[in-house]
Write a protein that holds these residues in place. Structure first.
Motif, PDB file in Angstrom:
ATOM      1  N   LEU A 197       0.823  -1.208   0.000  1.00  0.00           N
ATOM      2  CA  LEU A 197       0.000   0.000   0.000  1.00  0.00           C
ATOM      3  C   LEU A 197       0.857   1.259   0.000  1.00  0.00           C
ATOM      4  CD1 LEU A 197      -2.788  -1.008   2.564  1.00  0.00           C
ATOM      5  CD2 LEU A 197      -2.955  -0.963   0.069  1.00  0.00           C
ATOM      6  N   THR A 203      -7.609  -5.482  -7.498  1.00  0.00           N
ATOM      7  CA  THR A 203      -8.448  -5.742  -6.324  1.00  0.00           C
ATOM      8  C   THR A 203      -9.420  -4.585  -6.138  1.00  0.00           C
ATOM      9  OG1 THR A 203      -6.862  -4.692  -4.823  1.00  0.00           O
ATOM     10  CG2 THR A 203      -6.605  -7.059  -5.225  1.00  0.00           C
ATOM     11  N   PRO A 204     -10.596  -4.827  -5.537  1.00  0.00           N
ATOM     12  CA  PRO A 204     -11.570  -3.725  -5.333  1.00  0.00           C
ATOM     13  C   PRO A 204     -11.005  -2.590  -4.498  1.00  0.00           C
ATOM     14  CG  PRO A 204     -12.617  -5.859  -5.036  1.00  0.00           C
ATOM     15  CD  PRO A 204     -11.163  -6.131  -5.162  1.00  0.00           C
ATOM     16  N   MET A 205     -10.251  -2.914  -3.450  1.00  0.00           N
ATOM     17  CA  MET A 205      -9.705  -1.856  -2.604  1.00  0.00           C
ATOM     18  C   MET A 205      -8.662  -1.049  -3.367  1.00  0.00           C
ATOM     19  SD  MET A 205      -7.962  -2.136   1.178  1.00  0.00           S
ATOM     20  CE  MET A 205      -6.533  -3.031   0.575  1.00  0.00           C
ATOM     21  N   SER A 240     -10.345   1.348  -5.869  1.00  0.00           N
ATOM     22  CA  SER A 240     -10.903   2.538  -5.222  1.00  0.00           C
ATOM     23  C   SER A 240      -9.814   3.537  -4.879  1.00  0.00           C
ATOM     24  CB  SER A 240     -11.668   2.122  -3.960  1.00  0.00           C
ATOM     25  OG  SER A 240     -12.131   3.241  -3.263  1.00  0.00           O
ATOM     26  N   MET A 241      -8.678   3.042  -4.407  1.00  0.00           N
ATOM     27  CA  MET A 241      -7.577   3.944  -4.045  1.00  0.00           C
ATOM     28  C   MET A 241      -6.988   4.619  -5.286  1.00  0.00           C
ATOM     29  SD  MET A 241      -5.759   1.523  -1.204  1.00  0.00           S
ATOM     30  CE  MET A 241      -4.324   2.566  -1.185  1.00  0.00           C
TER      31      MET A 241
END
Length: 412
Positions: free
Chosen positions: A329, A380-382, A385-386
Motif C-alpha cells: 500500500l 483488487t476492489p480496494m 478505489s484507491m
C-alpha cells in the motif's frame, strides 16, 4: 324396630360440649379434643402419647379424614395438641393433648367474657411459646380439601454455613483472586457461558471448594497458559489448532468454487477443520485424493513428464502479514501508509500540519507512477478505489479511467 334396640346398634355416644367450640376453634375440633382426652385418661401415665390412626378416629367420632386434619390444625394453632408421625409411609399418628393449656383456657372461659376468648387464645404477636418436636414434619397452615389436588409439597430447608468462605487448594486470598482473573480472561477469550466469564469462573471455583479437581488450577500453578495442556493435536494438524496448509487450502477452494467470497470461504473452512468429527471425515477424503494424485503423478513421470500436474492447493503460497500488505500500500499511495513507525510517532495534528506544508510548497512536484503499476494495483476492489481517488487528486499525471482501464487523457 324398637327405639332401644336402634340406639343400642348405634354404639356409644360421643361427648361434646358446645361451649368448647369457642376455645378449640370449632365443633369438629371440640369433638376431636374430647375423644383424645378420653383416650388419654385410660392410660396409667397422663403424659403418655395416644397412638392411633384416621380410621380409628373416624370410628370413634364420625369425623372423616378432611375434618380430622382441620381439627388437628385448629388445635395445634391454639397450643392444645401436639403431634408426631411414627412413619411417613403409614397413617399412624401419635397425639397428645396439652391438659395444662386446656385448663388455662377453661379458666379464662369461666372468668372472662366469652366474646374475648378467641382473641386471648390466639395472641396477635408471634412471640407465644410453641414447642417444636423433631419427629413432627412441617405442615401447612392451609389444609386443602380438594380431592383432585393433594397436599402442597413441603418446603426444603437448606442449611447455610454462617460466614461462608471459599476453601480450596489456594494458599491465600490473593492467589485465589489471581486464579479467578485468569479464568475470566480465558472464558472471555473463548466466549464461554454465553458471554458471562464471571459466572463460568465461579462455577469452576465453586466445584473446587466441593473437593473436585480442576486441570485449570494445575496449569495456573505450573505457570502455563490456561487450556494449553488441554489442546489435542489431531491427525490433520501440524500443531494443535494449526491444520496442514494444503488441507486448509483445499477446503477454502471448496467454498470459493461454491461462490463464497474469499473471506467467508476462509472462515467456513477453518470452522469445519475445528470440528473434530467433520474434520476427521474431511481428512480421510483428502488423504484418498492425495493418494490418487500421487498415483497419477507417478504414471506421468514414467511416461516422461518432468513436472506432473498438481492442484493449486498443493502449491506454496506467500504468507500474508500486516507488514507485507502495508509495504504494498505504501508503494502505491505513500500518504496513506499505516506502518508503526509513522502511525505511532506522529500525532493527527502533526500529520495535518505536514500535509498543509506540502500543499504550500509550489515547487514540489509529485512524480507520476507508470500506467502498468497503477493497472496492476487495480486488480483488487480496494486497490481500484484507491487508484481512482489518486487519479482524481492528481490531474497533473494526465491519466483517466476508461472502461476499467487506465489510459492517458487526451488534452483536446
Amino acid at each position: 324396630m324398637k327405639i332401644g334396640i336402634f340406639l343400642g346398634n348405634l354404639g356409644n355416644p360421643a361427648i361434646y360440649y358446645p361451649k368448647l367450640a369457642k376455645i378449640t376453634g370449632g365443633v369438629t375440633a371440640s369433638i376431636f379434643l374430647c375423644q383424645l382426652l378420653q383416650w388419654q385418661a385410660q392410660h396409667s401415665y397422663s403424659g403418655e402419647w395416644v397412638k392411633t390412626n384416621s380410621t380409628e378416629i373416624e370410628k370413634a367420632t364420625g369425623l372423616n379424614q378432611e375434618e380430622q386434619e382441620l381439627a388437628r390444625q385448629q388445635l395445634k394453632v391454639r397450643s392444645l395438641l401436639k403431634q408426631k408421625s411414627t412413619n411417613c409411609n403409614t397413617d399412624t399418628l401419635e397425639l397428645w393433648a396439652d391438659i395444662d393449656a386446656f385448663e388455662e383456657k377453661i379458666n379464662k372461659l369461666l372468668t372472662n367474657n366469652p366474646a374475648d376468648i378467641i382473641t386471648q387464645t390466639i395472641p396477635a404477636n408471634n412471640n407465644h411459646h410453641v414447642e417444636i418436636i423433631a419427629e413432627t414434619p412441617p405442615e401447612n397452615h392451609a389444609v386443602k380439601t380438594d380431592k383432585y389436588f393433594g397436599q402442597p409439597r413441603q418446603q426444603i430447608a437448606v442449611a447455610v454455613t454462617p460466614n461462608y468462605r471459599f476453601s480450596g487448594p489456594w494458599n491465600s486470598k490473593e492467589q485465589l483472586h489471581n486464579f479467578q482473573r485468569a479464568l475470566e480472561a480465558y472464558a472471555k477469550e473463548r466466549n464461554l457461558w454465553f458471554g458471562n466469564p464471571s459466572g463460568w469462573a465461579f462455577k469452576i471455583i465453586d466445584s473446587m471448594t466441593k473437593g473436585l479437581t480442576s486441570i485449570f488450577w494445575d496449569e495456573f500453578i505450573a505457570g502455563i497458559p490456561l487450556g494449553e495442556s488441554q489442546k489435542v493435536k489431531r491427525d490433520w494438524e501440524i500443531e494443535p489448532e494449526v491444520p496442514y496448509p494444503a488441507f486448509e487450502e483445499e477446503r477454502i477452494q471448496y467454498y470459493v468454487h461454491k461462490g463464497e467470497p474469499l473471506e467467508a470461504a476462509v472462515s467456513k473452512a477453518r470452522a469445519d477443520l475445528r470440528n473434530p468429527v467433520l474434520g476427521k471425515d474431511l481428512w480421510e477424503g483428502f488423504l484418498r485424493k492425495c493418494d490418487r494424485l500421487a498415483d497419477d503423478a507417478l504414471k506421468a513421470k514414467n511416461l516422461g513428464v518432468q513436472t506432473p500436474y498438481m492442484p493449486p492447493s498443493f502449491t506454496e503460497k506467500p504468507q500474508f502479514t500486516k507488514e507485507s500488505v502495508m509495504k504494498k500500500l505504501e508503494a502505491i499511495a505513500p500518504q496513506i501508509s499505516l506502518t508503526p513507525s509513522t502511525a505511532n510517532t506522529l500525532s493527527p495534528r502533526t500529520l495535518v500540519e505536514q500535509q498543509e506544508s506540502k500543499e504550500k510548497e509550489s515547487d514540489s512536484v509529485v512524480e507520476a507512477p507508470s500506467i502498468e503499476l497503477l493497472q496492476k494495483a487495480c486488480k483488487t476492489p480496494m486497490g481500484r478505489s484507491m487508484i481512482e481517488k489518486q487519479i482524481t487528486e492528481h490531474p497533473e499525471w494526465g491519466y483517466e479511467i476508461v472502461d476499467g482501464e487506465i489510459v492517458e487523457s487526451i488534452p483536446f
